[in-house]
Structures are given as C-alpha cells and as structure tokens.
Scaffold this active site. Structure first.
Site, PDB file in Angstrom:
ATOM      1  N   ASP A 116       0.830  -1.213   0.000  1.00  0.00           N
ATOM      2  CA  ASP A 116       0.000   0.000   0.000  1.00  0.00           C
ATOM      3  C   ASP A 116       0.866   1.265   0.000  1.00  0.00           C
ATOM      4  O   ASP A 116       1.944   1.274   0.593  1.00  0.00           O
ATOM      5  CB  ASP A 116      -0.905  -0.020   1.242  1.00  0.00           C
ATOM      6  CG  ASP A 116      -2.050   0.967   1.126  1.00  0.00           C
ATOM      7  OD1 ASP A 116      -2.291   1.509   0.026  1.00  0.00           O
ATOM      8  OD2 ASP A 116      -2.710   1.213   2.145  1.00  0.00           O
TER       9      ASP A 116
ATOM     10  N   HIS B 204       2.714   3.415  -9.020  1.00  0.00           N
ATOM     11  CA  HIS B 204       2.504   1.994  -9.313  1.00  0.00           C
ATOM     12  C   HIS B 204       3.736   1.406 -10.024  1.00  0.00           C
ATOM     13  O   HIS B 204       4.147   0.287  -9.753  1.00  0.00           O
ATOM     14  CB  HIS B 204       1.247   1.799 -10.166  1.00  0.00           C
ATOM     15  CG  HIS B 204      -0.023   2.171  -9.435  1.00  0.00           C
ATOM     16  ND1 HIS B 204      -0.290   1.738  -8.159  1.00  0.00           N
ATOM     17  CD2 HIS B 204      -1.088   2.941  -9.808  1.00  0.00           C
ATOM     18  CE1 HIS B 204      -1.475   2.215  -7.767  1.00  0.00           C
ATOM     19  NE2 HIS B 204      -1.970   2.952  -8.750  1.00  0.00           N
TER      20      HIS B 204
ATOM     21  N   LEU C   3      11.142 -20.237  -5.339  1.00  0.00           N
ATOM     22  CA  LEU C   3      10.256 -19.341  -4.588  1.00  0.00           C
ATOM     23  C   LEU C   3       8.855 -19.447  -5.189  1.00  0.00           C
ATOM     24  O   LEU C   3       8.675 -19.315  -6.403  1.00  0.00           O
ATOM     25  CB  LEU C   3      10.743 -17.884  -4.697  1.00  0.00           C
ATOM     26  CG  LEU C   3       9.798 -16.845  -4.076  1.00  0.00           C
ATOM     27  CD1 LEU C   3       9.787 -16.957  -2.549  1.00  0.00           C
ATOM     28  CD2 LEU C   3      10.198 -15.423  -4.479  1.00  0.00           C
TER      29      LEU C   3
HETATM   30  C1  FPP Z   1      -1.907   0.218  -3.355  1.00  0.00           C
HETATM   31  O1  FPP Z   1      -1.459   1.533  -3.449  1.00  0.00           O
HETATM   32  C2  FPP Z   1      -1.456  -0.574  -4.465  1.00  0.00           C
HETATM   33  C3  FPP Z   1      -2.252  -1.173  -5.404  1.00  0.00           C
HETATM   34  C4  FPP Z   1      -3.712  -1.095  -5.433  1.00  0.00           C
HETATM   35  C5  FPP Z   1      -1.672  -1.935  -6.485  1.00  0.00           C
HETATM   36  C6  FPP Z   1      -0.461  -2.761  -6.153  1.00  0.00           C
HETATM   37  C7  FPP Z   1       0.267  -2.925  -7.390  1.00  0.00           C
HETATM   38  C8  FPP Z   1       1.593  -2.853  -7.548  1.00  0.00           C
HETATM   39  C9  FPP Z   1       2.584  -2.736  -6.481  1.00  0.00           C
HETATM   40  C10 FPP Z   1       2.153  -2.868  -8.897  1.00  0.00           C
HETATM   41  C11 FPP Z   1       1.918  -4.044  -9.744  1.00  0.00           C
HETATM   42  C12 FPP Z   1       1.982  -5.376  -9.146  1.00  0.00           C
HETATM   43  C13 FPP Z   1       2.339  -6.502  -9.805  1.00  0.00           C
HETATM   44  C14 FPP Z   1       1.952  -7.799  -9.234  1.00  0.00           C
HETATM   45  C15 FPP Z   1       3.102  -6.475 -11.069  1.00  0.00           C
HETATM   46  P1  FPP Z   1      -2.545   2.667  -3.542  1.00  0.00           P
HETATM   47  O2  FPP Z   1      -2.756   2.996  -4.963  1.00  0.00           O
HETATM   48  O3  FPP Z   1      -3.767   2.251  -2.783  1.00  0.00           O
HETATM   49  O4  FPP Z   1      -1.810   3.836  -2.800  1.00  0.00           O
HETATM   50  P2  FPP Z   1      -2.452   4.957  -1.879  1.00  0.00           P
HETATM   51  O5  FPP Z   1      -3.089   4.256  -0.699  1.00  0.00           O
HETATM   52  O6  FPP Z   1      -1.270   5.764  -1.488  1.00  0.00           O
HETATM   53  O7  FPP Z   1      -3.415   5.707  -2.722  1.00  0.00           O
END
Ligand code: FPP
Length: 232
Positions: A12, A29, A123
């Site tokens: 997150d 992201h 893994l």
């Molecule tokens: C949360 O941050 C993150 C996500 C909803 C997406 C997680 C995805 C990745 C780390 C990238 C891609 C993953 C793979 C498997 C290739 P948020 O957008 O909720 O952040 P915020 O809370 O600061 O708004």
C-alpha cells in the site's frame, strides 16, 4: 533468526508516494513494481519459500477507469516482459483470485505466467489478483454445496481442512507473517481465512520505498514474536 516460511504483503502507498512528488499516481505503481522485484529477488536468495502479494482486489475495479486500465497494463507488461527473469530466478507463479470474470486476453497472460513457471520451486510467488477474501470464502461454500448436492461429499465431511481445499490457496500453507506498508492498519479483505494465526507487521513506509532493509526489519520483528495459537 526464525525465518517465516510464508510472507504475505499488502503493498500500500503507491498513490501517496507519487502525490508527495507531484507525479501522477501511475508513477507510484510503476515504482511499486520495482519494489516488488527487489523483494522477490531477496526472498529467492534468502531461501524464503512462499511470498504472496496483494496486487488487485475485487474492490479495486471501483477506482477511476484510467487507473484500473493502467494497473492491468502494468501487470500484463510485468508478467510478460519479466517472465524470463522470473524463470531464471526459479520463481513459480500462482494467481489467487477470480479469473473467470476477466477478458480472455487478460486471462491468457496469467495462465501463461503460471504455465511457464510451473516447474520452478525456488520461490512460490502467489499474486492475489481480482482477489477478495469474502469472495473466496463464498466461492468455496458454493463449490462445497454443489459437491454435497451431487452426493460427492457428506455434510459431516465438511471440516476446516476440507473447507480450506476449496479456497484459492488450496494446499498452500497459511502465511506466517503479513506485512502492510503505507501506514494503514486494516486487513482490506486480504486472506481472511488464512490469516487466522498470522503475525502482522505494519509500517508507515510507502510501498515504492520498501526495500531489503525494511523487509529485514519486518523479518527481525517476526523472529521475536511468540506464536501461541491460542495456547499459553
Ligand atoms: C496500493 O497503493 C497498491 C495497489 C492497489 C496496487 C499494487 C500494485 C503494484 C505494487 C504494482 C503491480 C503489481 C504486480 C503484481 C506487477 P494505492 O494505490 O492504494 O496507494 P495509496 O493508498 O497511497 O493511494
């Protein structure tokens, strides 16, 4: 140091990481993928067996269409471009989530990633995609009900062990440690069944900033915990 066999991560803070730099959320992201690559590499090298990451929840579809589109594209790119690197690292990919509602093209990418890495065993990387804990449990209940209805299972045979087999995780061991970055303290519908006895570790570090030294802090904190499973 006691090393967990299975670590799960709620990644997150990508959006906030980008906001802080006055960049579009998509940059967060993208950096999030780099953070994931660092942790996957480290886990493989350090002999951790299973890593599960929360990539996209059943609720994430409610984000603006542009962001959803970007996230899907990013994951598609990551798992097609990086696939050879992942194979070299001995990573076996499994998708946890409801793939039935995805477009055929998208489903094919995930299925190819699983098929190409299925013989690897260094893994085990589980990617929770279109995943929701309540959705997983209701799906399992539905499958069990069907089996009982068709005479393949008796009501008495529905034990915790039997029930768990119908979850997306099947026979994967429950997570020992669940890490949530980004300073929030909630489960967000992640591994509701499987986390019954998991240890939680929360950190304010935003996911794109999460690196090996932060991961080591979480592992060190875990090694000092006394897991009692309800006993004294
Ligand atoms: C949360 O941050 C993150 C996500 C909803 C997406 C997680 C995805 C990745 C780390 C990238 C891609 C993953 C793979 C498997 C290739 P948020 O957008 O909720 O952040 P915020 O809370 O600061 O708004």
């Amino acid at each position: 140091m006691i090393v967990p066999k299975h670590v799960a991560i709620i990644m997150d803070g990508n959006g906030r990481w980008a906001n802080k730099r006055k960049l579009p959320r998509s940059f967060g992201h993208r950096e999030g993928v780099n953070a994931l690559k660092r942790i996957v590499k480290y886990c493989g090298n350090e002999g951790l067996e299973i890593l599960t990451v929360y990539a996209f929840s059943t609720e994430n579809w409610q984000r603006p269409a542009k962001e959803v589109h970007y996230l899907l594209k990013l994951m598609e790119e990551t798992f097609s471009i990086e696939i050879n690197e992942l194979i070299q690292q001995g990573v076996c990919i499994k998708i946890l989530g409801d793939l039935s509602t995805l477009s055929a093209a998208h489903r094919r990418i995930w299925e190819a990633a699983e098929a190409k890495t299925q013989d690897n065993n260094r893994l085990y990387l589980n990617v929770a995609f279109n995943y929701g804990g309540r959705n997983e449990i209701t799906n399992a209940a539905r499958k069990i009900a069907q089996k009982v209805k068709s005479g393949g299972l008796s009501v008495e045979q529905i034990t915790e062990e039997e029930f768990a087999k119908y979850l997306y995780t099947g026979d994967i061991a429950d997570p020992d440690l669940i890490i949530r970055t980004g300073g929030e303290y909630r489960m967000s519908n992640f591994l509701l069944w499987q986390s019954a006895y998991s240890e939680w570790y929360f950190t304010d570090v935003l996911w794109p900033d999460f690196d090996v030294s932060e991961f080591k802090k979480a592992l060190s904190c875990y090694s000092k915990r006394h897991r009692r499973y309800g006993r004294i």
